[in-house]
Enzyme design. Structure first.
Site, short mmCIF file in Angstrom:
data_model
loop_
_atom_site.label_atom_id
_atom_site.label_comp_id
_atom_site.label_asym_id
_atom_site.label_seq_id
_atom_site.Cartn_x
_atom_site.Cartn_y
_atom_site.Cartn_z
N GLY A 136 0.82 -1.20 0.00
CA GLY A 136 0.00 0.00 0.00
C GLY A 136 0.86 1.25 0.00
CD GLU A 189 0.08 1.95 -3.71
OE1 GLU A 189 0.02 3.20 -3.59
OE2 GLU A 189 -0.85 1.21 -3.38
#
Length: 431
Positions: A136, A189
């Site tokens: 995340g 990410e």
């Protein structure tokens, strides 16, 4: 034969017999679309939002899902999987009124928290597959360390499998969470591209991401042989084409993934001063940005780079982005602002279930661009871009018409108690 060559041979054989397959129509639950509906449930939903997993049952969303992604597991500095909130994950006792099965957790039971609620949800919906989502935006800091060497990749994957698939949670009985998850979802990410401030980033992340997927496939295959089941592997991939090209060997990674969820939102937001759409299907007329962003542009970029359309699962947002101090022209679209709009949980972002109540209040009017496929709210000074049921259904029809692999929801806690967005999504995906 070396471990790598042996693994490659076994993996090639497994892939050839369908290790990485599309979801069958029988897995599509109650609306028979034959496409995936993947929903993210966030670990922190039980706090400020006070939305337990039972909310998904009560509003009908759970019955419409094929997959549930639980977000997030983090990585430590060595790249090994850790719980970012053990209390929420597996320690919090749920009262009867918040439990999927209607029974309160009892002191001393082996598994509690959100994981036990996912286990109960799967008992209620046996065709539902659940994945642990790793990383995340705030949890990707050490992915580059995890992927760096053969040794670090093997150690990372083993730690994640031991914790989340074998279910060996710290402080809990061995195997307490076994059977909760059917696979792993990687949310790095982003490889070779700056994400959150402080992330470790290396130029070789692009190649190492592919190698990390390969290591996951090897270890998941081994576990699957032991457990007599197939464990899935998915990844969340960016809309930004620069990040895509810097970080991913697209045609190769899609061969290793069961499917990929592709970012279909955050095309624009309050990191920019000019108001804009955050999730339009097509680039709107008059959009001043370059390069332009839309779901059509993003999907075409993946197809051009070798991704099979059946494995592209397009993300849809159950939240909106907002600006304030907006110039009162063009109904607020493509106008200067002074900053993020005030909101419930963080400036400039709010859940659909909150934003829908603004319509008709404090001067807010609803505007829509049916050709581009996006909607917004404006009251003369504050602007919100968001997807309502009309736009969600339109987006689902785009997914269906383009023969994509399905839709992904970020995130399920944004929907209303009536499940308006999930109902619209299911309706649009129905063939």
């Amino acid at each position: 034969m070396s471990r790598t060559r042996w693994g490659a041979a076994i993996l090639a054989g497994a892939l050839s017999i369908g290790l990485s397959v599309a979801v069958s129509p029988a897995q599509a639950h109650d609306y028979g679309s034959g496409v995936r509906t993947v929903g993210y449930y966030t670990q922190w939903s039980i706090y400020d939002r006070n939305i337990p997993i039972k909310y998904l049952v009560d509003n009908g969303s759970a019955a419409k899902l094929t997959h549930l992604n639980y977000a997030f597991s983090f990585l430590d500095e060595q790249g090994k999987c850790v719980s970012s909130d053990a209390w929420a994950d597996y320690q919090r006792p749920f009262p009867a009124e918040q439990a999927v099965n209607g029974k309160a957790d009892e002191a001393g039971q082996a598994l509690m928290g959100n994981l036990n609620q996912i286990k109960q949800l799967k008992a209620k919906f046996p065709k539902l597959r659940a994945y642990i989502s790793i990383g995340g935006w705030t949890g990707s800091k050490y992915f580059s360390n995890a992927a760096l060497t053969p040794q670090s990749r093997a150690a990372h994957v083993k730690s994640c499998i031991d914790m989340w698939l074998k279910g060996d949670l710290p402080g809990a009985p061995a195997g307490a969470a076994k059977g909760v998850f059917d696979g792993v979802d990687l949310d790095w990410e982003w490889p070779s591209t700056d994400g959150a401030p402080g992330n470790v980033v290396r130029p070789e992340d692009k190649q190492n991401f592919t190698k990390l997927l390969f290591e996951y496939r090897l270890q998941l295959l081994k576990l699957g042989f032991a457990d007599r089941k197939i464990y899935d592997l998915t990844a969340f991939l960016p809309a930004n084409r620069g990040a895509l090209d810097r970080g991913y060997e697209v045609d190769t990674i899609f061969k290793l993934l069961t499917f990929a969820t592709v970012q279909g939102y955050d095309y624009h937001g309050t990191w920019e001063q000019i108001t804009n759409q955050q999730s339009a299907i097509r680039a709107p007329e008059g959009d001043p940005t370059s390069p332009q962003d839309s779901s059509e542009i993003v999907v075409d970029a993946y197809l051009e780079r070798g991704a099979p359309r059946s494995k592209i699962v397009l993300g849809v947002p159950y939240y909106g982005r907002g600006w304030t101090g907006v110039t009162n022209q063009n109904n607020g679209l493509f106008q200067q602002s002074t900053g993020p709009a005030p909101a419930t949980y963080e400036p400039g972002a709010d859940d659909y279930r909150v934003l829908k109540n603004l319509v008709g209040q404090n001067g807010f009017k609803l505007y829509r661009d049916a050709k581009a496929g996006h909607a917004w709210l404006f009251n003369g000074t504050t602007f919100w871009t968001f997807d309502d049921p009309t736009e969600i259904k339109r987006k689902a029809q785009f997914i269906r018409d383009r023969r994509l692999g399905g839709a992904m929801i970020w995130s399920l806690d944004g929907d209303t108690p009536e499940g308006e967005l999930s109902k619209a999504l299911a309706s649009g995906l129905r063939r």
